[in-house]
Enzyme design. Structure first.
Site, PDB file in Angstrom:
ATOM      1  N   TRP A 166      -4.000   1.678  12.538  1.00 64.73           N
ATOM      2  CA  TRP A 166      -5.414   1.584  12.333  1.00 64.73           C
ATOM      3  C   TRP A 166      -6.239   1.037  13.513  1.00 64.73           C
ATOM      4  O   TRP A 166      -7.153   1.504  13.430  1.00 64.73           O
ATOM      5  CB  TRP A 166      -5.568   0.473  11.336  1.00 64.73           C
ATOM      6  CG  TRP A 166      -4.984   1.169   9.681  1.00 64.73           C
ATOM      7  CD1 TRP A 166      -3.751   0.906   9.053  1.00 64.73           C
ATOM      8  CD2 TRP A 166      -5.393   2.385   9.023  1.00 64.73           C
ATOM      9  NE1 TRP A 166      -3.506   1.805   8.006  1.00 64.73           N
ATOM     10  CE2 TRP A 166      -4.521   2.752   8.109  1.00 64.73           C
ATOM     11  CE3 TRP A 166      -6.376   3.082   9.282  1.00 64.73           C
ATOM     12  CZ2 TRP A 166      -4.778   3.829   7.211  1.00 64.73           C
ATOM     13  CZ3 TRP A 166      -6.757   4.314   8.503  1.00 64.73           C
ATOM     14  CH2 TRP A 166      -5.850   4.336   7.441  1.00 64.73           C
ATOM     15  N   ASP A 198     -11.052  -5.938  11.628  1.00 62.27           N
ATOM     16  CA  ASP A 198     -10.673  -5.226  10.231  1.00 62.27           C
ATOM     17  C   ASP A 198      -9.646  -6.004   9.459  1.00 62.27           C
ATOM     18  O   ASP A 198      -8.350  -6.135  10.182  1.00 62.27           O
ATOM     19  CB  ASP A 198     -10.097  -3.861  10.890  1.00 62.27           C
ATOM     20  CG  ASP A 198      -9.525  -3.044   9.575  1.00 62.27           C
ATOM     21  OD1 ASP A 198      -9.442  -3.488   8.378  1.00 62.27           O
ATOM     22  OD2 ASP A 198      -8.846  -1.831   9.814  1.00 62.27           O
ATOM     23  N   LYS A 215      -6.326  -3.021  -0.937  1.00 60.96           N
ATOM     24  CA  LYS A 215      -4.864  -3.576  -0.572  1.00 60.96           C
ATOM     25  C   LYS A 215      -4.571  -4.954  -1.276  1.00 60.96           C
ATOM     26  O   LYS A 215      -3.704  -5.218  -1.912  1.00 60.96           O
ATOM     27  CB  LYS A 215      -4.542  -3.728   0.921  1.00 60.96           C
ATOM     28  CG  LYS A 215      -4.333  -2.111   1.255  1.00 60.96           C
ATOM     29  CD  LYS A 215      -4.432  -1.779   2.670  1.00 60.96           C
ATOM     30  CE  LYS A 215      -4.327  -0.233   2.768  1.00 60.96           C
ATOM     31  NZ  LYS A 215      -4.854   0.443   4.106  1.00 60.96           N
TER      32      LYS A 215
END
Ligand SMILES: *Cc1c(COP(=O)(O)O)cnc(C)c1O
Length: 378
Positions: A114, A184, A208
């Protein structure tokens, strides 16, 4: 009717959800959400057919924001925005706001899948310096803070607090206190205690730890808004969203409603971030113990000191054995255990809504599977 369907009716399987994302949600909140599909509380209308300009929805948004502020003890100089485009759009919105002259690069850590995506998007907008990369080692560890060549002049510093794919989580907060820090936190936001004041911007989509897909939480300090250049497309500029308090255009009403329910659950049922962290630590400790005591039958991917409490990534001796593991696991009601498509293997995601009981069922299954498939039951 197929025989399997009849069997399923006779013996309903309790499902345990270890999906990497969208992930598990608290069962009681799903029940409340189901009722709201027919009628939003006191509104005579389905939550799917109610105006985003209604007083009811404004209250939903205010409650969601209030829970986030309370959980993090957030000072007033921070905006809490609920936006769209997922965390992937934040990979662009952050540099659009912060990466512009004078020509100081933004510093990024490349710790996994990511952060690699975030770097690629930032590079489209301005100069990026990757100060550390774990790529040649296959993203199995995280950098030591004191080794990082961090620049006091950097436009900002960006990192991913939990690499969801590889299962790496920072045990503490990297970066300099005198440089704008951006994180993030998509896969570990509100899973543990957090001093949000050390960040100028945090983003985390809901799917999530917080709710369904379709909404991303952005916590942004007022001075970041002031730095953004004029002339950005409105949807890509934090300021119109802040001015409209997250109702600049039609927001994802249902996703925000469910996210609010989960935030309410986290605060009222769980009792806040410290309590949540305690549960999450217990879950991860139990599962890593099952891996570590297996004598190499299960192989953890991440270096021990960088292990994620949210995504436990591991493997078996062969992909054939992993396929067998996944099939048997499904038969026991254990779902979502396949690794990310880019690296394969196995992954158990232990997001907030995954219960300690579910992890216990998984660990029991893993011991049993090992006794049947390991050499001399090793
Ligand atoms: C899943 C994930 C993303 C991608 O989010 P989208 O909402 O699909 O854009 C970004 N960052 C991290 C850390 C993730 O785990």
């Amino acid at each position: 009717m197929r025989a399997g369907a009849i069997q399923a009716m006779e013996r309903p399987l309790e499902a345990h959800n270890f999906s990497g994302g969208p992930g598990a949600l608290p069962a009681a909140m799903l029940e409340t959400a189901r009722e709201a599909l027919m009628e939003a509380p006191g509104q005579h209308l389905s939550v799917l057919g109610i105006s985003h300009r209604s007083d009811w929805f404004r209250e939903v948004l205010d409650e969601a924001e209030g829970h986030i502020r309370a959980l993090l003890e957030l000072p007033d100089e921070y905006h809490v925005l609920l936006l769209q485009g997922g965390s992937t759009l934040q990979f662009s919105m952050v540099p659009l706001a912060l990466l512009h002259g004078p020509p100081h690069p933004a510093q990024y850590l490349h710790t996994g899948y990511w952060s690699g995506k975030a770097i690629a998007e930032a590079r489209r907008i301005g100069p990026v310096e990757v100060v550390w990369s774990g790529e040649v080692e296959g993203f199995r560890r995280l950098p030591a803070q004191e080794r990082l060549p961090l620049d006091a002049q950097a436009a900002y510093f960006h990192y991913v607090s939990n690499e969801t794919v590889e299962g790496l989580q920072f045990p503490d907060v990297p970066g300099r206190e005198d440089v704008l820090r951006v994180a993030d936190m998509s896969s570990d936001f509100l899973s543990q205690a957090l001093d949000a004041r050390r960040f100028c911007l945090i983003y985390a989509h809901a799917q999530k730890n917080l709710g369904p897909s379709g909404v991303v939480v952005v916590i942004v300090r007022e001075d970041v808004l002031a730095r953004a250049p004029d002339g950005l497309p409105s949807m890509l500029d934090y300021r119109p969203h802040a001015a409209a308090r997250s109702i600049y255009n039609t927001p994802p009403v249902f996703a925000i409603y469910v996210t609010m329910l989960v935030l309410r659950w986290l605060r009222e049922e769980i009792g806040g971030l410290e309590a949540m962290e305690g549960i999450n630590r217990a879950k991860a400790a139990m599962l890593y113990a099952a891996i570590d005591e297996s004598g190499g039958f299960y192989r953890g991917r991440a270096a021990v000191e960088a292990r994620s409490r949210m995504n436990v990534v591991f493997g078996l001796a062969s992909s054939a054995l992993e396929a067998c593991f996944l099939e048997e696991a499904r038969g026991e009601g254990l779902f979502g255990l396949e690794g990310h498509r880019t690296i394969g293997g196995l992954r158990a995601s232990l997001y907030n809504a995954v219960t300690l009981d579910s992890v216990e069922v998984l660990c029991d299954f893993m011991r049993d599977f090992r006794s049947r498939h390991g050499r001399d039951g090793a």
